[in-house]
Design a protein around this motif. Structure first.
Motif, PDB file in Angstrom:
ATOM      1  N   ALA A   1       0.824  -1.209   0.000  1.00 44.94           N
ATOM      2  CA  ALA A   1       0.000   0.000   0.000  1.00 44.94           C
ATOM      3  C   ALA A   1       0.861   1.262   0.000  1.00 44.94           C
ATOM      4  O   ALA A   1       0.584   2.214  -0.741  1.00 44.94           O
ATOM      5  CB  ALA A   1      -0.939  -0.002   1.209  1.00 44.94           C
ATOM      6  N   VAL A   2       1.913   1.269   0.797  1.00 47.54           N
ATOM      7  CA  VAL A   2       2.793   2.443   0.845  1.00 47.54           C
ATOM      8  C   VAL A   2       3.566   2.588  -0.455  1.00 47.54           C
ATOM      9  O   VAL A   2       3.716   3.690  -0.977  1.00 47.54           O
ATOM     10  CB  VAL A   2       3.734   2.379   2.073  1.00 47.54           C
ATOM     11  N   LEU A   3       4.028   1.471  -1.015  1.00 48.61           N
ATOM     12  CA  LEU A   3       4.752   1.538  -2.281  1.00 48.61           C
ATOM     13  C   LEU A   3       3.843   2.029  -3.409  1.00 48.61           C
ATOM     14  O   LEU A   3       4.257   2.850  -4.236  1.00 48.61           O
ATOM     15  CB  LEU A   3       5.353   0.173  -2.624  1.00 48.61           C
ATOM     16  N   GLN A   4       2.594   1.560  -3.437  1.00 50.34           N
ATOM     17  CA  GLN A   4       1.641   2.049  -4.442  1.00 50.34           C
ATOM     18  C   GLN A   4       1.482   3.565  -4.323  1.00 50.34           C
ATOM     19  O   GLN A   4       1.535   4.280  -5.322  1.00 50.34           O
ATOM     20  CB  GLN A   4       0.274   1.383  -4.260  1.00 50.34           C
ATOM     21  N   TRP A   5       1.264   4.035  -3.119  1.00 48.24           N
ATOM     22  CA  TRP A   5       1.090   5.465  -2.872  1.00 48.24           C
ATOM     23  C   TRP A   5       2.326   6.243  -3.322  1.00 48.24           C
ATOM     24  O   TRP A   5       2.215   7.247  -4.020  1.00 48.24           O
ATOM     25  CB  TRP A   5       0.814   5.688  -1.382  1.00 48.24           C
ATOM     26  N   TRP A   6       3.501   5.772  -2.946  1.00 49.25           N
ATOM     27  CA  TRP A   6       4.743   6.479  -3.253  1.00 49.25           C
ATOM     28  C   TRP A   6       5.008   6.524  -4.757  1.00 49.25           C
ATOM     29  O   TRP A   6       5.409   7.549  -5.289  1.00 49.25           O
ATOM     30  CB  TRP A   6       5.895   5.813  -2.504  1.00 49.25           C
ATOM     31  N   LEU A   7       4.760   5.404  -5.449  1.00 51.12           N
ATOM     32  CA  LEU A   7       5.003   5.359  -6.886  1.00 51.12           C
ATOM     33  C   LEU A   7       4.063   6.278  -7.667  1.00 51.12           C
ATOM     34  O   LEU A   7       4.440   6.840  -8.695  1.00 51.12           O
ATOM     35  CB  LEU A   7       4.858   3.932  -7.414  1.00 51.12           C
TER      36      LEU A   7
END
Length: 116
Positions: free
Chosen positions: A73-79
């Motif tokens: 979830a955090v990686l999706q948001w960051w990307l």
């Protein structure tokens, strides 16, 4: 069977990670991404618990899925963020601290956890 292996970091292969993490197509790549990482995390968590002679407080499958889910979830948001709100190193440092210290600490509380 189709297999995806990424040789670079999200910084280096942003588009490849975005395609996977968006669940594009039928979502199979995202499910595989999550399932592979969950299995690896559960194996690592079990080995650590055994090496330290401790008994996990919750089921390792639940623990691994929760950990992988928050990472995804955090990686999706960051990307997807443009501009990116912080560096990948800052994000991973925060996630490391969250994993080591917990959500209660991350929320700013120093008192004992009240589970009732």
């Amino acid at each position: 069977m189709w297999s995806w292996r990424c040789s670079g970091t999200p910084n280096e292969e942003r588009d490849a990670y975005r395609v996977i993490l968006r669940g594009e197509g039928d979502g199979r790549a995202l499910r595989r991404f999550i399932d592979d990482r969950t299995a690896a995390a559960a194996t690592i968590f079990a080995a650590r618990a055994q090496a330290k002679g401790v008994t996990p407080q919750i089921d390792l499958e639940v623990l691994a899925r929760a950990w992988v889910g928050e990472q995804v979830a955090v990686l999706q948001w960051w990307l997807e963020a443009d501009p990116r709100p912080m560096t990948l190193e800052e994000v991973t440092g925060m996630l490391r601290d969250l994993s080591l210290r917990g959500r209660y600490w991350a929320s700013g509380f120093d008192d004992d956890v009240d589970t009732k």
